[in-house]
Design a protein around this motif. Structure first.
Motif, PDB file in Angstrom:
ATOM      1  N   ARG A   1       0.811  -1.223   0.000  1.00  0.00           N
ATOM      2  CA  ARG A   1       0.000   0.000   0.000  1.00  0.00           C
ATOM      3  C   ARG A   1       0.847   1.278   0.000  1.00  0.00           C
TER       4      ARG A   1
ATOM      5  N   SER B   1       1.193   5.143  -4.565  1.00  0.00           N
ATOM      6  CA  SER B   1      -0.057   5.637  -5.139  1.00  0.00           C
ATOM      7  C   SER B   1      -0.212   5.044  -6.531  1.00  0.00           C
TER       8      SER B   1
ATOM      9  N   ASP C   1       2.697   3.372  -9.045  1.00  0.00           N
ATOM     10  CA  ASP C   1       2.588   1.918  -9.076  1.00  0.00           C
ATOM     11  C   ASP C   1       3.517   1.306 -10.112  1.00  0.00           C
TER      12      ASP C   1
END
Length: 200
Positions: free
Chosen positions: A80, A83, A87
């Motif tokens: 996680r 963003s 990615d």
């Protein structure tokens, strides 16, 4: 992690599963944390394992039934941490044209009926979970009984990755997907990722 390791790139293709990073190295370099990134193979050309201990991540890349597949174990915080704009993509170009299976080609090859695909998959995957459903899908679409192997090896990887074996079997209801025994499931993102046979 510039203070920890050198940036490394791993590139694999069907029939080319190297046991080293693209620069020929097998670890993260000469910095103090370089040994926390390593690559090794137990079965050259068929199975490579990349460990990034400094971020609690293991990636297993396999060639099975003439296709590449991979399984990833990663800490939730790491998964996680990026963003959508940051990615990193594991598969950036999709399936090569030579590995795409058109509907007309599938019909020429002769599909295996769903019931027969279920019987083949049941031999190595007795629990009708996401691994079983992906096996049925692959065998049914490809018409190739060898496509039982990717789902089996993905389940083996999950057994090695998961300390809690009660979480081993992923069921459609676990992913918010309605369960339908007659319909094979599409890909599920639940900690393990599968490279699916491309259909155009």
């Amino acid at each position: 992690m510039q203070e920890c390791i050198d940036q490394k790139v791993y590139r694999a293709e069907v029939d080319n599963l190297p046991a080293a990073f693209e620069d020929g190295s097998v670890n993260g370099g000469y910095r103090p944390g370089g040994s926390s990134l390593s690559i090794r193979t137990a079965n050259p050309g068929n199975h490579v394992e990349i460990r990034a201990a400094y971020i609690g991540t293991t990636i297993v890349v396999r060639q099975t039934a003439g296709q590449l597949s991979f399984s990833i174990r990663v800490a939730e915080d790491v998964a996680r941490a990026f963003s959508a704009e940051q990615d990193l993509q594991l598969c950036v170009a999709g399936c090569p044209p030579s590995q795409r299976l058109s509907r007309s080609e599938r019909n020429r090859r002769g599909a295996i009926p769903v019931d027969a695909a279920r019987r083949l998959c049941k031999q190595g995957l007795p629990v009708e979970d996401a691994y079983f459903q992906s096996c049925v899908f692959d065998v049914f679409i490809s018409g190739d009984p060898n496509f039982t192997m990717p789902a089996r090896t993905a389940l083996e990887d999950a057994r090695a990755f998961l300390p809690d074996l009660e979480k081993l079997h992923l069921f459609p209801s676990d992913a918010g997907v309605p369960r339908s025994p007659a319909t094979p499931l599409g890909p599920l993102l639940a900690g393990l990722f599968f490279l699916w046979l491309c259909i155009q």
